[in-house]
Design a protein around this motif. Structure first.
Motif, PDB file in Angstrom:
ATOM      1  N   CYS A  52      -8.909 -16.025  17.445  1.00  0.00           N
ATOM      2  CA  CYS A  52      -8.719 -17.460  17.523  1.00  0.00           C
ATOM      3  C   CYS A  52      -9.986 -18.075  18.120  1.00  0.00           C
ATOM      4  O   CYS A  52     -10.447 -17.630  19.170  1.00  0.00           O
ATOM      5  N   LYS A  70      -3.612 -22.128  19.032  1.00  0.00           N
ATOM      6  CA  LYS A  70      -3.767 -23.313  18.185  1.00  0.00           C
ATOM      7  C   LYS A  70      -3.498 -24.603  18.957  1.00  0.00           C
ATOM      8  O   LYS A  70      -3.996 -25.657  18.586  1.00  0.00           O
ATOM      9  N   LYS A 101     -18.098 -21.212   6.241  1.00  0.00           N
ATOM     10  CA  LYS A 101     -17.168 -20.558   7.171  1.00  0.00           C
ATOM     11  C   LYS A 101     -16.943 -19.114   6.739  1.00  0.00           C
ATOM     12  O   LYS A 101     -16.931 -18.210   7.569  1.00  0.00           O
ATOM     13  N   LYS A 144     -16.179 -24.475   3.274  1.00  0.00           N
ATOM     14  CA  LYS A 144     -15.404 -23.231   3.245  1.00  0.00           C
ATOM     15  C   LYS A 144     -16.310 -22.034   3.012  1.00  0.00           C
ATOM     16  O   LYS A 144     -16.131 -20.998   3.604  1.00  0.00           O
ATOM     17  N   GLN A 185     -12.005 -21.495  19.515  1.00  0.00           N
ATOM     18  CA  GLN A 185     -11.887 -22.836  20.068  1.00  0.00           C
ATOM     19  C   GLN A 185     -13.271 -23.293  20.508  1.00  0.00           C
ATOM     20  O   GLN A 185     -14.176 -22.477  20.692  1.00  0.00           O
ATOM     21  N   TYR A 227      -8.856 -26.310  19.262  1.00  0.00           N
ATOM     22  CA  TYR A 227      -8.732 -25.218  18.295  1.00  0.00           C
ATOM     23  C   TYR A 227      -9.635 -25.485  17.090  1.00  0.00           C
ATOM     24  O   TYR A 227      -9.680 -26.598  16.564  1.00  0.00           O
ATOM     25  N   LEU A 228     -10.354 -24.453  16.646  1.00  0.00           N
ATOM     26  CA  LEU A 228     -11.174 -24.548  15.441  1.00  0.00           C
ATOM     27  C   LEU A 228     -10.479 -23.856  14.265  1.00  0.00           C
ATOM     28  O   LEU A 228     -10.122 -24.498  13.288  1.00  0.00           O
ATOM     29  N   TYR A 229     -10.296 -22.552  14.356  1.00  0.00           N
ATOM     30  CA  TYR A 229      -9.608 -21.792  13.315  1.00  0.00           C
ATOM     31  C   TYR A 229      -9.389 -20.368  13.785  1.00  0.00           C
ATOM     32  O   TYR A 229      -9.898 -19.943  14.814  1.00  0.00           O
ATOM     33  N   THR A 230      -8.610 -19.628  13.005  1.00  0.00           N
ATOM     34  CA  THR A 230      -8.325 -18.223  13.294  1.00  0.00           C
ATOM     35  C   THR A 230      -8.786 -17.403  12.108  1.00  0.00           C
ATOM     36  O   THR A 230      -8.585 -17.789  10.959  1.00  0.00           O
ATOM     37  N   GLU A 231      -9.386 -16.276  12.405  1.00  0.00           N
ATOM     38  CA  GLU A 231      -9.836 -15.361  11.363  1.00  0.00           C
ATOM     39  C   GLU A 231      -9.287 -13.979  11.663  1.00  0.00           C
ATOM     40  O   GLU A 231      -9.319 -13.529  12.798  1.00  0.00           O
TER      41      GLU A 231
END
Length: 159
Positions: free
Chosen positions: A99, A75, A5, A2, A101, A83-87
């Protein structure tokens, strides 16, 4: 993980905020907005610009699409992306959801939606992490995604 990231996204946010507006001569007009790629990028298709393995594409939809609804679609991934994550990042006082990916081809892909004057603009950018030294592969890929995304969001919002 975390913390790693979080550091990467802080860099992405910083790049989005400090992005210079470098003009290119390969402009196209979409719904009255003049779009082009950053310096060094060449027009390679309809509202698409490339520089090596870096790609920027803009698509327009004649309706309002919320950031949240677009992220929900993102997503889901696609047949060839995961999909990896959204920031969420702030750019010029407005918050945007980016988003991220990864493609089967190992490209890192960033997507966002910007609404202006009755149209939603879906911005898709991609870079190939293999173009960077292994020790900088992740950080440089995120920086490039941030640079390309910030450039195009600024173009759509400001021009």
């Amino acid at each position: 993980m975390k913390r790693s990231k979080h550091i990467k996204m802080k860099k992405l946010t910083l790049i989005l905020l400090l992005i210079p507006l470098l003009l290119s001569g390969q402009s196209q007009t979409l719904n009255g907005i003049t779009l082009n790629g950053p310096r060094g990028f060449e027009k390679s298709g309809e509202f698409t610009w490339n520089k090596g393995n870096d790609v920027i594409n803009v698509m327009s939809i004649n309706t309002f699409m919320s950031q949240d609804s677009y992220v929900e679609e993102c997503k889901k991934g696609t047949r060839t992306t995961e999909y990896l994550y959204t920031e969420k990042v702030e750019l010029s006082g407005k918050e945007y959801s980016i988003c991220l990916q990864v493609g089967e081809n190992d490209f890192l892909i960033g997507q966002a939606v910007v609404y202006r004057d009755g149209h939603s603009y879906v911005i898709t950018v991609a870079t190939y992490p293999g173009d960077y030294e292994s020790s900088e592969m992740i950080s440089k890929s995120y920086e490039q995604i941030g640079y390309m995304m910030g450039y195009m969001i600024t173009r759509i919002v400001s021009f």
